[in-house]
Design a protein around this motif. Structure first.
Motif, PDB file in Angstrom:
ATOM      1  N   LEU B  26       0.846  -1.209   0.000  1.00 32.73           N
ATOM      2  CA  LEU B  26       0.000   0.000   0.000  1.00 32.73           C
ATOM      3  C   LEU B  26       0.876   1.252   0.000  1.00 32.73           C
ATOM      4  O   LEU B  26       0.584   2.232  -0.698  1.00 32.73           O
ATOM      5  CB  LEU B  26      -0.925   0.000   1.223  1.00 32.73           C
ATOM      6  CG  LEU B  26      -2.046  -1.052   1.209  1.00 32.73           C
ATOM      7  CD1 LEU B  26      -2.676  -1.194   2.597  1.00 32.73           C
ATOM      8  CD2 LEU B  26      -3.132  -0.711   0.186  1.00 32.73           C
ATOM      9  N   GLU B  42      -7.263  14.026  -3.562  1.00 31.58           N
ATOM     10  CA  GLU B  42      -7.612  13.076  -4.618  1.00 31.58           C
ATOM     11  C   GLU B  42      -7.374  11.645  -4.153  1.00 31.58           C
ATOM     12  O   GLU B  42      -8.163  10.739  -4.453  1.00 31.58           O
ATOM     13  CB  GLU B  42      -6.768  13.356  -5.857  1.00 31.58           C
ATOM     14  CG  GLU B  42      -7.131  14.642  -6.568  1.00 31.58           C
ATOM     15  CD  GLU B  42      -6.153  14.988  -7.669  1.00 31.58           C
ATOM     16  OE1 GLU B  42      -6.599  15.316  -8.764  1.00 31.58           O
ATOM     17  OE2 GLU B  42      -4.935  14.916  -7.408  1.00 31.58           O
ATOM     18  N   LEU B  43      -6.307  11.462  -3.398  1.00 33.46           N
ATOM     19  CA  LEU B  43      -6.002  10.127  -2.886  1.00 33.46           C
ATOM     20  C   LEU B  43      -7.078   9.649  -1.920  1.00 33.46           C
ATOM     21  O   LEU B  43      -7.509   8.502  -1.966  1.00 33.46           O
ATOM     22  CB  LEU B  43      -4.636  10.129  -2.185  1.00 33.46           C
ATOM     23  CG  LEU B  43      -3.418  10.077  -3.099  1.00 33.46           C
ATOM     24  CD1 LEU B  43      -2.140  10.270  -2.308  1.00 33.46           C
ATOM     25  CD2 LEU B  43      -3.370   8.759  -3.847  1.00 33.46           C
ATOM     26  N   LEU B  46     -10.129   8.692  -3.852  1.00 35.88           N
ATOM     27  CA  LEU B  46      -9.872   7.449  -4.583  1.00 35.88           C
ATOM     28  C   LEU B  46      -9.902   6.246  -3.642  1.00 35.88           C
ATOM     29  O   LEU B  46     -10.492   5.204  -3.961  1.00 35.88           O
ATOM     30  CB  LEU B  46      -8.511   7.559  -5.274  1.00 35.88           C
ATOM     31  CG  LEU B  46      -8.129   6.476  -6.277  1.00 35.88           C
ATOM     32  CD1 LEU B  46      -9.198   6.322  -7.342  1.00 35.88           C
ATOM     33  CD2 LEU B  46      -6.793   6.834  -6.915  1.00 35.88           C
ATOM     34  N   ILE B  47      -9.298   6.403  -2.487  1.00 36.88           N
ATOM     35  CA  ILE B  47      -9.265   5.309  -1.509  1.00 36.88           C
ATOM     36  C   ILE B  47     -10.688   4.966  -1.057  1.00 36.88           C
ATOM     37  O   ILE B  47     -11.057   3.796  -0.976  1.00 36.88           O
ATOM     38  CB  ILE B  47      -8.368   5.698  -0.305  1.00 36.88           C
ATOM     39  CG1 ILE B  47      -6.896   5.654  -0.728  1.00 36.88           C
ATOM     40  CG2 ILE B  47      -8.611   4.784   0.883  1.00 36.88           C
ATOM     41  CD1 ILE B  47      -5.942   6.323   0.249  1.00 36.88           C
ATOM     42  N   GLU B  48     -11.481   5.999  -0.784  1.00 35.80           N
ATOM     43  CA  GLU B  48     -12.873   5.765  -0.371  1.00 35.80           C
ATOM     44  C   GLU B  48     -13.628   4.998  -1.449  1.00 35.80           C
ATOM     45  O   GLU B  48     -14.371   4.060  -1.163  1.00 35.80           O
ATOM     46  CB  GLU B  48     -13.576   7.095  -0.075  1.00 35.80           C
ATOM     47  CG  GLU B  48     -13.174   7.736   1.243  1.00 35.80           C
ATOM     48  CD  GLU B  48     -13.311   6.773   2.432  1.00 35.80           C
ATOM     49  OE1 GLU B  48     -14.309   6.018   2.484  1.00 35.80           O
ATOM     50  OE2 GLU B  48     -12.410   6.750   3.284  1.00 35.80           O
ATOM     51  N   GLU B  49     -13.405   5.415  -2.688  1.00 42.73           N
ATOM     52  CA  GLU B  49     -14.087   4.767  -3.814  1.00 42.73           C
ATOM     53  C   GLU B  49     -13.681   3.287  -3.913  1.00 42.73           C
ATOM     54  O   GLU B  49     -14.534   2.406  -4.068  1.00 42.73           O
ATOM     55  CB  GLU B  49     -13.695   5.512  -5.104  1.00 42.73           C
ATOM     56  CG  GLU B  49     -14.214   4.885  -6.374  1.00 42.73           C
ATOM     57  CD  GLU B  49     -13.450   5.400  -7.597  1.00 42.73           C
ATOM     58  OE1 GLU B  49     -13.174   6.606  -7.665  1.00 42.73           O
ATOM     59  OE2 GLU B  49     -13.133   4.573  -8.478  1.00 42.73           O
ATOM     60  N   LEU B  50     -12.385   3.036  -3.791  1.00 41.90           N
ATOM     61  CA  LEU B  50     -11.897   1.660  -3.929  1.00 41.90           C
ATOM     62  C   LEU B  50     -12.335   0.783  -2.761  1.00 41.90           C
ATOM     63  O   LEU B  50     -12.688  -0.379  -2.954  1.00 41.90           O
ATOM     64  CB  LEU B  50     -10.366   1.667  -4.049  1.00 41.90           C
ATOM     65  CG  LEU B  50      -9.818   2.258  -5.349  1.00 41.90           C
ATOM     66  CD1 LEU B  50      -8.318   2.511  -5.250  1.00 41.90           C
ATOM     67  CD2 LEU B  50     -10.107   1.339  -6.527  1.00 41.90           C
ATOM     68  N   LEU B  51     -12.326   1.359  -1.561  1.00 39.42           N
ATOM     69  CA  LEU B  51     -12.743   0.565  -0.390  1.00 39.42           C
ATOM     70  C   LEU B  51     -14.251   0.298  -0.433  1.00 39.42           C
ATOM     71  O   LEU B  51     -14.701  -0.778  -0.038  1.00 39.42           O
ATOM     72  CB  LEU B  51     -12.363   1.291   0.908  1.00 39.42           C
ATOM     73  CG  LEU B  51     -10.871   1.317   1.241  1.00 39.42           C
ATOM     74  CD1 LEU B  51     -10.617   2.138   2.494  1.00 39.42           C
ATOM     75  CD2 LEU B  51     -10.315  -0.096   1.412  1.00 39.42           C
ATOM     76  N   GLN B  54     -15.099  -2.699  -2.263  1.00 46.19           N
ATOM     77  CA  GLN B  54     -14.829  -3.950  -1.562  1.00 46.19           C
ATOM     78  C   GLN B  54     -16.059  -4.376  -0.764  1.00 46.19           C
ATOM     79  O   GLN B  54     -16.323  -5.562  -0.635  1.00 46.19           O
ATOM     80  CB  GLN B  54     -13.625  -3.803  -0.616  1.00 46.19           C
ATOM     81  CG  GLN B  54     -12.324  -3.541  -1.328  1.00 46.19           C
ATOM     82  CD  GLN B  54     -11.846  -4.752  -2.124  1.00 46.19           C
ATOM     83  OE1 GLN B  54     -12.033  -5.877  -1.697  1.00 46.19           O
ATOM     84  NE2 GLN B  54     -11.274  -4.507  -3.279  1.00 46.19           N
ATOM     85  N   GLY B  55     -16.778  -3.375  -0.238  1.00 47.51           N
ATOM     86  CA  GLY B  55     -18.047  -3.589   0.452  1.00 47.51           C
ATOM     87  C   GLY B  55     -18.020  -4.730   1.449  1.00 47.51           C
ATOM     88  O   GLY B  55     -16.989  -5.102   1.974  1.00 47.51           O
ATOM     89  N   ARG B  57     -17.713  -7.231   4.189  1.00 48.93           N
ATOM     90  CA  ARG B  57     -17.093  -7.238   5.502  1.00 48.93           C
ATOM     91  C   ARG B  57     -16.404  -5.911   5.755  1.00 48.93           C
ATOM     92  O   ARG B  57     -15.782  -5.336   4.865  1.00 48.93           O
ATOM     93  CB  ARG B  57     -16.032  -8.341   5.569  1.00 48.93           C
ATOM     94  CG  ARG B  57     -16.611  -9.691   5.730  1.00 48.93           C
ATOM     95  CD  ARG B  57     -15.532 -10.686   5.989  1.00 48.93           C
ATOM     96  NE  ARG B  57     -14.332 -10.456   5.181  1.00 48.93           N
ATOM     97  CZ  ARG B  57     -13.145 -10.880   5.512  1.00 48.93           C
ATOM     98  NH1 ARG B  57     -12.982 -11.498   6.650  1.00 48.93           N
ATOM     99  NH2 ARG B  57     -12.117 -10.688   4.750  1.00 48.93           N
ATOM    100  N   HIS B  58     -16.487  -5.459   6.959  1.00 52.34           N
ATOM    101  CA  HIS B  58     -15.792  -4.224   7.283  1.00 52.34           C
ATOM    102  C   HIS B  58     -14.575  -4.427   8.147  1.00 52.34           C
ATOM    103  O   HIS B  58     -13.875  -3.498   8.461  1.00 52.34           O
ATOM    104  CB  HIS B  58     -16.746  -3.213   7.922  1.00 52.34           C
ATOM    105  CG  HIS B  58     -17.565  -2.546   6.865  1.00 52.34           C
ATOM    106  ND1 HIS B  58     -17.198  -1.388   6.268  1.00 52.34           N
ATOM    107  CD2 HIS B  58     -18.706  -2.956   6.263  1.00 52.34           C
ATOM    108  CE1 HIS B  58     -18.091  -1.051   5.349  1.00 52.34           C
ATOM    109  NE2 HIS B  58     -19.007  -2.005   5.321  1.00 52.34           N
ATOM    110  N   ASP B  59     -14.353  -5.656   8.533  1.00 47.50           N
ATOM    111  CA  ASP B  59     -13.090  -5.960   9.192  1.00 47.50           C
ATOM    112  C   ASP B  59     -12.935  -7.461   9.306  1.00 47.50           C
ATOM    113  O   ASP B  59     -13.793  -8.226   8.937  1.00 47.50           O
ATOM    114  CB  ASP B  59     -12.964  -5.302  10.566  1.00 47.50           C
ATOM    115  CG  ASP B  59     -11.520  -4.858  10.788  1.00 47.50           C
ATOM    116  OD1 ASP B  59     -10.606  -5.599  10.420  1.00 47.50           O
ATOM    117  OD2 ASP B  59     -11.316  -3.758  11.311  1.00 47.50           O
TER     118      ASP B  59
END
Lengths: 134, 60
Positions: B26, B42-43, B46-51, B54-55, B57-59
């Motif tokens: 990472l 922007e990062l 982008l990170i929020e969008e990518l995570l 994944q949807g 499970r949240h941990d």
């Protein structure tokens, strides 16, 4: 000629030629290697990186196919004059791919979304929290 | 007799390695994104969008 800041790693499992291509493409697209810059010869780069001539030749061939460099017979290898600094869209697309792969990798290792988010937050915070580039 | 649950060492030992591996990859991706000109805002987006993609499970 200045040495290129390229570092090869055995740990990633990515072939050396691919690592060279990726790192040189990043240097060129980010403007760290300006258009027209002369690159080391195949032999010099191979000696510097401790890899075979074939490895560097293949990397240069891929970079030439991507129109990032030009091989001028008898003169050397240069960063293409037509390369412009990556547009915002190109940079975003590249970053999306890189980060997407890194997140997918973390998921395959078994990490949850919350843990990945925490790691990324920590890394972003570690940058100092401003927009300084570097 | 109360049951004692023990975590075998092979379950806990790889965790640090796994975290280190994920952290390294990472960090490399973030550093490259910075080098090609992305700014912090922007990062984050982008990170929020990518995570979000994944949807589920949240941990762990």
């Amino acid at each position: 000629m200045e040495r290129l800041p390229i570092r090869l790693s055995d740990a990633t499992g990515v072939p050396y030629y691919r690592q060279i291509v990726d790192q040189m493409a990043t240097l060129i697209r980010s403007g760290q290697l300006a258009p027209g810059t002369q690159l080391p010869s195949v032999r010099d780069l191979a000696t510097h990186l401790l890899v075979s001539l074939i490895t560097v030749r293949r990397a240069y061939q891929d970079l030439e196919n991507a129109r990032l460099i030009v091989l001028r017979q008898g003169f050397g290898t240069y960063v293409s004059d037509r390369v412009e600094k990556a547009t915002r869209e190109q940079a975003l697309a590249e970053a999306r791919t890189l980060l997407g792969e890194a997140i997918a990798h973390a998921r395959r290792l078994g990490l949850g979304v919350g843990t990945i988010r925490a790691l990324l937050d920590e890394l972003l915070d570690g940058e100092g929290g401003d927009d300084a580039k570097g | 007799m109360p049951r004692v649950e023990r975590v075998p060492p092979e379950v806990t030992a790889p965790t640090a390695r796994v975290l280190e591996q994920a952290h390294g990859r990472l960090a490399e991706a973030l550093a490259t994104a910075r080098r090609i000109g992305l700014e912090r805002g922007e990062l984050v987006t982008l990170i929020e969008e990518l995570l979000a993609r994944q949807g589920g499970r949240h941990d762990n």
